[in-house]
Design a protein around this motif. Structure first.
Motif, PDB file in Angstrom:
ATOM      1  N   GLN A   2       0.712  -1.087  -0.091  1.00 43.73           N
ATOM      2  CA  GLN A   2       0.078  -0.001   0.038  1.00 43.73           C
ATOM      3  C   GLN A   2       0.615   1.182  -0.090  1.00 43.73           C
ATOM      4  OE1 GLN A   2      -3.426   0.392   0.107  1.00 43.73           O
ATOM      5  NE2 GLN A   2      -3.218   2.669  -0.013  1.00 43.73           N
ATOM      6  N   LEU A   3       0.632   2.216  -0.763  1.00 41.18           N
ATOM      7  CA  LEU A   3       1.077   3.567  -0.780  1.00 41.18           C
ATOM      8  C   LEU A   3       0.771   4.155   0.422  1.00 41.18           C
ATOM      9  CD1 LEU A   3       1.197   4.958  -4.321  1.00 41.18           C
ATOM     10  CD2 LEU A   3       3.165   4.350  -2.976  1.00 41.18           C
ATOM     11  N   ALA A  30      -2.162   6.325   1.373  1.00 37.24           N
ATOM     12  CA  ALA A  30      -2.304   7.451   0.553  1.00 37.24           C
ATOM     13  C   ALA A  30      -3.941   7.072  -0.193  1.00 37.24           C
ATOM     14  CB  ALA A  30      -1.475   7.222  -0.735  1.00 37.24           C
ATOM     15  N   SER A  31      -4.447   8.254  -0.609  1.00 36.51           N
ATOM     16  CA  SER A  31      -5.891   8.217  -1.143  1.00 36.51           C
ATOM     17  C   SER A  31      -5.848   8.644  -2.776  1.00 36.51           C
ATOM     18  CB  SER A  31      -6.989   8.942  -0.355  1.00 36.51           C
ATOM     19  OG  SER A  31      -6.707  10.228  -0.446  1.00 36.51           O
ATOM     20  N   GLU A  36       0.188  11.902  -2.028  1.00 33.83           N
ATOM     21  CA  GLU A  36       0.332  12.895  -0.902  1.00 33.83           C
ATOM     22  C   GLU A  36      -0.792  13.224  -0.080  1.00 33.83           C
ATOM     23  OE1 GLU A  36       4.082  15.430  -0.818  1.00 33.83           O
ATOM     24  OE2 GLU A  36       3.108  15.846  -2.884  1.00 33.83           O
ATOM     25  N   GLN A  37      -2.114  12.921  -0.724  1.00 29.65           N
ATOM     26  CA  GLN A  37      -3.191  12.903  -0.012  1.00 29.65           C
ATOM     27  C   GLN A  37      -3.478  11.546   0.622  1.00 29.65           C
ATOM     28  OE1 GLN A  37      -5.046  16.010   0.240  1.00 29.65           O
ATOM     29  NE2 GLN A  37      -3.241  16.772  -0.906  1.00 29.65           N
ATOM     30  N   GLU A  55       7.473  11.580   3.603  1.00 29.20           N
ATOM     31  CA  GLU A  55       7.751  10.712   2.505  1.00 29.20           C
ATOM     32  C   GLU A  55       6.807   9.945   2.133  1.00 29.20           C
ATOM     33  OE1 GLU A  55      12.307  10.179   1.917  1.00 29.20           O
ATOM     34  OE2 GLU A  55      11.827   9.454   3.852  1.00 29.20           O
ATOM     35  N   VAL A  56       6.517   9.706   0.633  1.00 28.26           N
ATOM     36  CA  VAL A  56       5.528   8.761   0.302  1.00 28.26           C
ATOM     37  C   VAL A  56       6.336   7.382   0.460  1.00 28.26           C
ATOM     38  CG1 VAL A  56       4.267   7.738  -1.612  1.00 28.26           C
ATOM     39  CG2 VAL A  56       4.196  10.402  -0.857  1.00 28.26           C
ATOM     40  N   VAL A  57       5.650   6.221   0.961  1.00 24.20           N
ATOM     41  CA  VAL A  57       6.319   4.970   1.196  1.00 24.20           C
ATOM     42  C   VAL A  57       5.496   3.749   0.795  1.00 24.20           C
ATOM     43  CG1 VAL A  57       7.822   5.769   2.718  1.00 24.20           C
ATOM     44  CG2 VAL A  57       5.413   4.934   3.519  1.00 24.20           C
ATOM     45  N   LEU A  58       6.108   2.515   0.479  1.00 25.51           N
ATOM     46  CA  LEU A  58       5.358   1.468   0.244  1.00 25.51           C
ATOM     47  C   LEU A  58       5.309   0.815   1.738  1.00 25.51           C
ATOM     48  CD1 LEU A  58       6.562   1.591  -3.190  1.00 25.51           C
ATOM     49  CD2 LEU A  58       4.845  -0.370  -2.734  1.00 25.51           C
TER      50      LEU A  58
END
Length: 97
Positions: A2-3, A30-31, A36-37, A55-58
């Motif tokens: 999932q992001l 994330a949505s 970033e949302q 940061e955006v991650v997995l």
């Protein structure tokens, strides 16, 4: 996987043996089209890659999270990658700055 976006850290001086080498991160899924949302409740994940706030991650869950974190530790979620770019339908929806 999932992001998700890293919102902060959870500091714990007393941890289950095996967890002491990891940072605990507060993340939120994330949505939609913009990673970033975020949406839904925030949750804690073991950080195995050194991610930072914003940061955006997995995030891997379940057995995959335990394997990523080194098997024998009690975790349901682990941050396993930091996203550099997210491409959706041929369009860049996120690029790490």
């Amino acid at each position: 996987m999932q992001l998700a976006k890293v919102l902060g850290q959870v500091v714990s001086t007393v941890k289950e043996p095996g967890l002491e080498r990891f940072t605990l991160l507060l993340v939120q899924d994330a949505s939609g089209a913009d990673p970033e949302q975020t949406r839904g409740p925030a949750y804690v994940a073991v950080d195995v890659v050194g991610a930072g706030v914003g940061e955006v991650v997995l995030v891997a869950t379940g057995g995959a999270a335990r394997v990523a974190a080194g098997a024998e530790i009690p975790t349901d979620r682990a941050v396993i990658a930091i996203a550099d770019t997210v491409i959706r339908a041929g369009t860049v929806s996120y690029r790490k700055t």
